[in-house]
Scaffold this motif. Sequence first.
Motif, PDB file in Angstrom:
ATOM      1  N   LEU A  38      -4.849  11.613  11.959  1.00  0.00           N
ATOM      2  CA  LEU A  38      -5.214  10.141  12.487  1.00  0.00           C
ATOM      3  C   LEU A  38      -5.686   9.120  11.648  1.00  0.00           C
ATOM      4  O   LEU A  38      -5.341   7.913  11.632  1.00  0.00           O
ATOM      5  CB  LEU A  38      -6.335  10.349  13.788  1.00  0.00           C
ATOM      6  N   LEU A  39      -6.515   9.609  10.749  1.00  0.00           N
ATOM      7  CA  LEU A  39      -6.965   8.927   9.665  1.00  0.00           C
ATOM      8  C   LEU A  39      -5.668   8.346   8.865  1.00  0.00           C
ATOM      9  O   LEU A  39      -5.665   7.029   8.392  1.00  0.00           O
ATOM     10  CB  LEU A  39      -7.872   9.700   8.493  1.00  0.00           C
ATOM     11  N   GLN A  40      -4.679   8.971   8.518  1.00  0.00           N
ATOM     12  CA  GLN A  40      -3.548   8.674   7.939  1.00  0.00           C
ATOM     13  C   GLN A  40      -2.860   7.571   8.601  1.00  0.00           C
ATOM     14  O   GLN A  40      -2.266   6.481   8.085  1.00  0.00           O
ATOM     15  CB  GLN A  40      -2.700   9.666   7.663  1.00  0.00           C
ATOM     16  N   GLU A  41      -2.781   7.671  10.058  1.00  0.00           N
ATOM     17  CA  GLU A  41      -2.115   6.772  11.120  1.00  0.00           C
ATOM     18  C   GLU A  41      -2.984   5.606  11.014  1.00  0.00           C
ATOM     19  O   GLU A  41      -2.232   4.369  10.941  1.00  0.00           O
ATOM     20  CB  GLU A  41      -1.985   7.432  12.347  1.00  0.00           C
ATOM     21  N   LEU A  42      -4.336   5.511  10.833  1.00  0.00           N
ATOM     22  CA  LEU A  42      -5.085   4.315  10.926  1.00  0.00           C
ATOM     23  C   LEU A  42      -4.711   3.450   9.554  1.00  0.00           C
ATOM     24  O   LEU A  42      -4.748   2.439   9.566  1.00  0.00           O
ATOM     25  CB  LEU A  42      -6.583   4.752  10.865  1.00  0.00           C
ATOM     26  N   THR A  43      -4.719   4.340   8.486  1.00  0.00           N
ATOM     27  CA  THR A  43      -4.473   3.586   7.193  1.00  0.00           C
ATOM     28  C   THR A  43      -3.063   2.901   7.321  1.00  0.00           C
ATOM     29  O   THR A  43      -3.029   2.063   6.495  1.00  0.00           O
ATOM     30  CB  THR A  43      -4.722   4.717   6.007  1.00  0.00           C
ATOM     31  N   VAL A  44      -2.246   3.390   7.510  1.00  0.00           N
ATOM     32  CA  VAL A  44      -0.895   3.125   7.755  1.00  0.00           C
ATOM     33  C   VAL A  44      -0.910   1.669   8.767  1.00  0.00           C
ATOM     34  O   VAL A  44      -0.344   0.722   8.254  1.00  0.00           O
ATOM     35  CB  VAL A  44       0.303   4.096   8.238  1.00  0.00           C
ATOM     36  N   ALA A  45      -1.422   1.736   9.470  1.00  0.00           N
ATOM     37  CA  ALA A  45      -1.767   0.594  10.658  1.00  0.00           C
ATOM     38  C   ALA A  45      -2.127  -0.538   9.995  1.00  0.00           C
ATOM     39  O   ALA A  45      -1.608  -1.824  10.104  1.00  0.00           O
ATOM     40  CB  ALA A  45      -2.375   0.951  11.873  1.00  0.00           C
ATOM     41  N   LEU A  46      -3.222  -0.149   9.023  1.00  0.00           N
ATOM     42  CA  LEU A  46      -3.832  -1.251   8.181  1.00  0.00           C
ATOM     43  C   LEU A  46      -3.024  -1.866   7.422  1.00  0.00           C
ATOM     44  O   LEU A  46      -3.113  -3.176   6.934  1.00  0.00           O
ATOM     45  CB  LEU A  46      -5.431  -0.612   7.619  1.00  0.00           C
ATOM     46  N   TRP A  47      -2.287  -1.017   6.613  1.00  0.00           N
ATOM     47  CA  TRP A  47      -1.363  -1.563   5.554  1.00  0.00           C
ATOM     48  C   TRP A  47      -0.327  -2.484   6.140  1.00  0.00           C
ATOM     49  O   TRP A  47      -0.090  -3.303   5.464  1.00  0.00           O
ATOM     50  CB  TRP A  47      -0.621  -0.249   5.169  1.00  0.00           C
ATOM     51  N   LYS A  48       0.090  -2.001   7.399  1.00  0.00           N
ATOM     52  CA  LYS A  48       1.163  -2.966   8.083  1.00  0.00           C
ATOM     53  C   LYS A  48       0.514  -4.003   8.787  1.00  0.00           C
ATOM     54  O   LYS A  48       1.086  -5.135   8.452  1.00  0.00           O
ATOM     55  CB  LYS A  48       1.874  -2.077   9.079  1.00  0.00           C
ATOM     56  N   ALA A  49      -0.596  -4.390   9.049  1.00  0.00           N
ATOM     57  CA  ALA A  49      -1.488  -5.245   9.523  1.00  0.00           C
ATOM     58  C   ALA A  49      -1.852  -6.183   8.444  1.00  0.00           C
ATOM     59  O   ALA A  49      -2.206  -7.530   8.824  1.00  0.00           O
ATOM     60  CB  ALA A  49      -2.398  -4.815  10.575  1.00  0.00           C
ATOM     61  N   ARG A  50      -2.358  -5.785   7.445  1.00  0.00           N
ATOM     62  CA  ARG A  50      -3.121  -6.617   6.353  1.00  0.00           C
ATOM     63  C   ARG A  50      -2.406  -7.821   6.247  1.00  0.00           C
ATOM     64  O   ARG A  50      -2.866  -9.155   5.942  1.00  0.00           O
ATOM     65  CB  ARG A  50      -3.258  -5.858   5.179  1.00  0.00           C
TER      66      ARG A  50
END
Length: 169
Positions: A38-50
Amino acid sequence: MSRDHDIDRDFAAWLAPHLPMLHRTARAFAEPSDQHDLLQELTVALWKARPHFRKQSAAGTFAHRVAHNAALTWRRGETRRRMRGVSIEAELLIRDAGDDPQGPLLERLYAAIRTLAPVERSLVLLSLDGVAYGEIGRMHGLTESNVGARLTRLRQRLSTQVKEDADGL
């Protein structure tokens, strides 16, 4: 130096202050065996959203919203992940608790947080991260006083549940 390297370094610098919140979110939404995923998923989501962050709110508020929405999406797919063995979870729990005397208490707290409804879980996490009640209310469409009242009830419920879990050990 390449442009991609600069982008990666900028993202890492932007992400750094939000990492504790991401870890807490992962612990609150996922069982110990799934927290890293989940931590990886959250990081990817922030990467895409930034790239969509327009500084109309605080960076922390933006990161909380993206992480919370990503965690909710991830949680919907949890049924498949629940089929994993309980032995893996127990092994990780023992390893994560390590020598930290607060480890078992903290894990009971996060286990209790995982039982909350998604909105309640979000309220507790935002509060733990020090987000003001007014900001929490704006994120969830609630009044500041409603956030305070809900959090008071949630804290009492979590405290009781953690104590009961400790007494049952």
